[in-house]
Design a protein around this motif. Structure first.
Motif, PDB file in Angstrom:
ATOM      1  N   GLN A 266       0.850  -1.181   0.000  1.00 49.67           N
ATOM      2  CA  GLN A 266       0.000   0.000   0.000  1.00 49.67           C
ATOM      3  C   GLN A 266       0.892   1.239   0.000  1.00 49.67           C
ATOM      4  OE1 GLN A 266      -0.893  -2.711   1.949  1.00 49.67           O
ATOM      5  NE2 GLN A 266      -2.537  -3.184   0.512  1.00 49.67           N
ATOM      6  N   ALA A 267       0.636   2.181  -0.903  1.00 45.81           N
ATOM      7  CA  ALA A 267       1.513   3.333  -1.044  1.00 45.81           C
ATOM      8  C   ALA A 267       0.762   4.486  -1.706  1.00 45.81           C
ATOM      9  CB  ALA A 267       2.739   2.978  -1.884  1.00 45.81           C
ATOM     10  N   TYR A 268       1.184   5.709  -1.392  1.00 51.78           N
ATOM     11  CA  TYR A 268       0.566   6.876  -2.008  1.00 51.78           C
ATOM     12  C   TYR A 268       1.210   7.164  -3.359  1.00 51.78           C
ATOM     13  CZ  TYR A 268       4.566  10.018  -1.169  1.00 51.78           C
ATOM     14  OH  TYR A 268       5.793  10.622  -1.205  1.00 51.78           O
ATOM     15  N   LEU A 269       0.509   7.925  -4.175  1.00 48.06           N
ATOM     16  CA  LEU A 269       1.060   8.414  -5.433  1.00 48.06           C
ATOM     17  C   LEU A 269       1.267   9.924  -5.329  1.00 48.06           C
ATOM     18  CD1 LEU A 269      -1.054   6.514  -8.135  1.00 48.06           C
ATOM     19  CD2 LEU A 269       1.257   5.989  -7.343  1.00 48.06           C
ATOM     20  N   TRP A 270       2.459  10.373  -5.674  1.00 47.64           N
ATOM     21  CA  TRP A 270       2.777  11.800  -5.649  1.00 47.64           C
ATOM     22  C   TRP A 270       1.784  12.602  -6.486  1.00 47.64           C
ATOM     23  CZ3 TRP A 270       5.322  15.842  -3.733  1.00 47.64           C
ATOM     24  CH2 TRP A 270       5.548  16.950  -4.549  1.00 47.64           C
ATOM     25  N   THR A 271       1.430  12.076  -7.661  1.00 48.60           N
ATOM     26  CA  THR A 271       0.503  12.795  -8.530  1.00 48.60           C
ATOM     27  C   THR A 271      -0.873  12.936  -7.895  1.00 48.60           C
ATOM     28  OG1 THR A 271       0.088  10.683  -9.651  1.00 48.60           O
ATOM     29  CG2 THR A 271       1.673  12.187 -10.689  1.00 48.60           C
ATOM     30  N   ASP A 272      -1.281  11.944  -7.100  1.00 47.01           N
ATOM     31  CA  ASP A 272      -2.566  12.051  -6.402  1.00 47.01           C
ATOM     32  C   ASP A 272      -2.524  13.128  -5.323  1.00 47.01           C
ATOM     33  OD1 ASP A 272      -3.669  10.058  -7.953  1.00 47.01           O
ATOM     34  OD2 ASP A 272      -3.362   8.469  -6.465  1.00 47.01           O
ATOM     35  N   LEU A 273      -1.402  13.207  -4.596  1.00 48.67           N
ATOM     36  CA  LEU A 273      -1.272  14.256  -3.578  1.00 48.67           C
ATOM     37  C   LEU A 273      -1.384  15.634  -4.217  1.00 48.67           C
ATOM     38  CD1 LEU A 273       1.580  13.156  -1.128  1.00 48.67           C
ATOM     39  CD2 LEU A 273      -0.852  12.629  -1.041  1.00 48.67           C
ATOM     40  N   GLN A 274      -0.755  15.800  -5.381  1.00 51.55           N
ATOM     41  CA  GLN A 274      -0.775  17.107  -6.039  1.00 51.55           C
ATOM     42  C   GLN A 274      -2.159  17.432  -6.595  1.00 51.55           C
ATOM     43  OE1 GLN A 274       1.992  18.800  -5.290  1.00 51.55           O
ATOM     44  NE2 GLN A 274       2.329  16.800  -4.330  1.00 51.55           N
ATOM     45  N   MET A 275      -2.831  16.419  -7.121  1.00 53.87           N
ATOM     46  CA  MET A 275      -4.187  16.611  -7.628  1.00 53.87           C
ATOM     47  C   MET A 275      -5.122  17.066  -6.506  1.00 53.87           C
ATOM     48  SD  MET A 275      -6.533  13.723  -9.512  1.00 53.87           S
ATOM     49  CE  MET A 275      -8.270  14.014  -9.916  1.00 53.87           C
ATOM     50  N   PHE A 276      -4.994  16.436  -5.355  1.00 57.90           N
ATOM     51  CA  PHE A 276      -5.828  16.813  -4.209  1.00 57.90           C
ATOM     52  C   PHE A 276      -5.460  18.209  -3.729  1.00 57.90           C
ATOM     53  CE2 PHE A 276      -7.085  16.924   0.247  1.00 57.90           C
ATOM     54  CZ  PHE A 276      -8.373  16.388   0.197  1.00 57.90           C
ATOM     55  N   ALA A 277      -4.167  18.484  -3.612  1.00 62.17           N
ATOM     56  CA  ALA A 277      -3.723  19.788  -3.119  1.00 62.17           C
ATOM     57  C   ALA A 277      -4.196  20.910  -4.030  1.00 62.17           C
ATOM     58  CB  ALA A 277      -2.205  19.813  -2.997  1.00 62.17           C
ATOM     59  N   LEU A 278      -4.138  20.697  -5.327  1.00 63.20           N
ATOM     60  CA  LEU A 278      -4.549  21.729  -6.280  1.00 63.20           C
ATOM     61  C   LEU A 278      -6.009  22.091  -6.109  1.00 63.20           C
ATOM     62  CD1 LEU A 278      -3.444  23.397  -8.660  1.00 63.20           C
ATOM     63  CD2 LEU A 278      -4.256  21.597 -10.191  1.00 63.20           C
TER      64      LEU A 278
END
Length: 648
Positions: A266-278
């Protein structure tokens, strides 16, 4: 540590005389009544195979751990907030010389030369490599190989015995009856979800052998949402800030820390973090958690799906957002992609006295490093290498019945030690109401099946030294500004809650549980739940666990689970720590004695609607005051902050 914690073993694991004496009469030390779901006994283990036998020595002073913890955690104690150092903890609970000598003498008289037995440097464990034949003779057991549905194999026995004069010096033996299996992913049997059309979508469940993981997916979000008026359908950070009054800018971030635990793959995706942050958290745009790799853990990107990314994406997107971009969040990424890891592997990294050969692990149950498998982590095992964060949130868990009382008790004591050091440990309470992970319920013989009738509590949710977090939801067609906007979560998931079959009720909880049982007694026969009123009850608190908008694999999805509730609660307590640290005070540490005290009356939003169905029942009811669905209620940040700032 079989003192106060093990007064209540209601499923019947009595010590009885058995077998012919070796040195003194042997007694059953532990017996497993059933094989955990998914495992099958396949063959007798080869007699000449070598087992790394480990004897967990009884820890000194462990019977007083409640007293020690209350001394630093109860708001009326003169020593409130005067937390211990790691060295203080190690010295206080090291095994006695008598225990060490007794075990070594017994092994030597049983044919194990003194040079073959090793005592850990922390004096917590005795280790000896023994053949299966030798091990079976020593502990009067038969070792078999068990195979899981995934193909994994495990070495265990049905029961084992120790000499009468030895049993008080040993907590438990590894390998033996335990199935605290590695946290590794089960073969994928999930189906893709349709686009979101209603809130009530089929659940998409991540599953592991013996381990339930939230969250569950309700499907894709087909529109961008950000308005507080939509919180009954879509939960975003503004909804949570409004519900719980979290209007706070941290000022002591260099002194503070918040940790979130994830288990590879189980791991996060950097692109998902940025999509949420945006979309929802501009101050975290471009930011990532500070990753602490434990036993080769890293945010892998080879496997991508809800099963692999849903949990980590959820935890970090909301955890990071609620503590703001000013506060670094530590990600404890545990286990390599080949073996994964267990709770013990994580605890090893925090406490060197809990490591392999120095406490805790067994190669048949916990991942061993360097990883012997091709492509695995070849570095040394992390053992006492990690400083614990002030608040640690974990959204993974077992069913209590998956483990033996001795084993659960020993692991639970590690959380007590973290509390002594000023750490707040949160675990989600489970997503299946009064049933266990996978909607399993207990049978009278101790087995767990889908058609069982006995309530099946979670672990570590029932450990009295952690804070268990249940789930709520915003009522349909209700504004978050209304006087009572939330009820127990009853969409897609149900808040885990109930009463332990292993652990006695802690003193801090007695008054609240007694009030519930006297005024709102559950209308169920005592044959299907622990109705004694003398067992640990859970959850302790709750937070919203429904309709979370989460960026997963490049799309927004609605996510449900107590896994949402735990990291959100952790973020709130982290902000309270910030204010206390800024005022020159200690961290809040183990919070349960405080939040159940009269000083914190009214500091949580009481939830009085909903139930937590399971085991072919409606489960328990949410009621005024504490209840086994939503605990004390959801956080009211301004009231909690004011109350904690009044404490020394």
């Amino acid at each position: 540590m079989r003192g106060p914690l093990l007064r209540l073993v209601l499923l019947g694991l009595a010590l009885v005389s058995s077998a012919e004496p070796l040195l003194s009469p042997h007694v059953v030390h532990e017996r497993r009544r059933s094989v955990p779901a998914g495992w099958t006994r396949t063959r007798r283990h080869a007699s000449d195979a070598v087992l790394p036998l480990r004897f967990a020595l009884a820890q000194q002073n462990i019977g007083s751990i409640d007293e020690y913890l209350l001394d630093v955690a109860h708001p009326e104690s003169p020593n409130y907030g005067k937390h211990w150092t790691a060295g203080d903890v190690a010295r206080k609970f090291a095994a006695s010389e008598e225990s060490i000598v007794t075990v070594l003498d017994w092994l030597e008289q049983g044919g194990i030369e003194r040079g073959r037995a090793r005592v850990s440097t922390t004096r917590g464990w005795v280790h000896v490599d023994a053949t299966v034949e030798e091990a079976e003779r020593l502990v009067n057991a038969e070792y078999h190989v068990y195979t899981h549905d995934t193909g994994k194999e495990h070495i265990a026995c049905e029961a084992y015995h120790l000499p009468e004069h030895v049993t008080s010096h040993v907590d438990f033996v590894l390998p033996s009856v335990h199935f605290d299996a590695k946290l590794s992913r089960r073969s994928d049997t999930s189906e893709s979800q349709p686009p979101l059309s209603t809130a009530d979508q089929p659940a998409h469940n991540i599953g592991l052998p013996g381990v339930g993981i939230s969250p569950k997916s309700g499907g894709k979000v087909t529109e961008t949402v950000s308005e507080v008026e939509q919180c009954d359908e879509y939960i975003t950070p503004i909804c949570l800030r409004t519900l719980y009054g979290l209007d706070y800018t941290p000022v002591a971030t260099d002194k503070n820390s918040y940790g979130i635990v994830e288990y590879t793959p189980q791991a996060y995706l950097w692109t998902d973090l940025q999509m949420f942050a945006l979309n929802y958290s501009l101050d975290t745009l471009g930011k990532a958690p500070y990753m602490v790799s434990i036993d080769g853990g890293y945010p892998q990107t080879v496997n991508q799906s809800f099963d692999y990314n849903g949990e980590s994406d959820l935890d970090l997107q909301y955890g990071m957002t609620l503590v703001t971009g000013a506060q670094t969040v530590t990600l404890y990424q545990t286990g390599d992609i080949i073996e994964g890891a267990s709770f013990n592997n994580f605890l090893d990294a925090l406490d060197g006295s809990y490591c392999t050969f120095e406490g805790g692990d067994d190669y048949t149950q916990d991942s061993i490093f360097p990883d012997p498998y091709p492509g695995g982590y070849k570095g040394p095992e992390d053992c006492g290498t990690v400083k614990p964060a002030n608040v640690i949130s974990t959204s993974y868990g077992y069913n209590e019945a998956d483990l033996t009382p001795f084993y659960a008790e020993r692991q639970c004591a590690e959380y007590a030690k973290l509390g002594l050091m000023g750490v707040t440990v949160l675990y989600s309470s489970g997503d299946d109401g009064v049933a266990g992970n996978g909607d399993l319920c207990l049978n009278p013989d101790g087995t767990q099946t889908a058609n069982g009738t006995i309530f099946d509590p979670s672990f570590p949710g029932v450990c009295p030294y952690i804070t268990s977090v249940g789930a709520t939801q915003v009522k349909n067609n209700t504004s978050v500004y209304s006087p009572q906007p939330e009820m127990a979560c009853m969409e897609v998931i149900y808040s885990g809650g109930g009463f332990s079959n292993y652990f006695p009720i802690p003193s801090y909880q007695e008054e609240a549980v007694s009030y519930y049982l006297e005024n709102y007694p559950p209308d169920y026969p005592p044959t299907i739940w622990n109705a004694t009123g003398k067992s640990r009850a859970f959850p302790d608190i709750a937070a919203n666990g429904a309709n979370y908008v989460v960026a997963i694999d490049g799309e927004f999805e609605l996510v449900y689970g107590t896994s949402c509730s735990s990291p959100v609660s952790g973020a709130i307590f982290t902000m309270i720590n910030d204010a206390r640290l800024a005022a020159g005070k200690s961290t809040i540490g183990f919070i349960n004695p405080t939040i159940y005290s009269s000083k914190f009356a009214g500091a949580f939003n009481d939830i009085t609607e909903g139930t937590n169905p399971g085991c072919n029942t409606e489960g328990f009811n949410a009621t005024p005051g504490w209840d086994p669905v939503t605990g004390l209620g959801t956080p009211n940040f301004p009231k909690l902050l004011a109350a904690w700032l009044e404490l020394p």
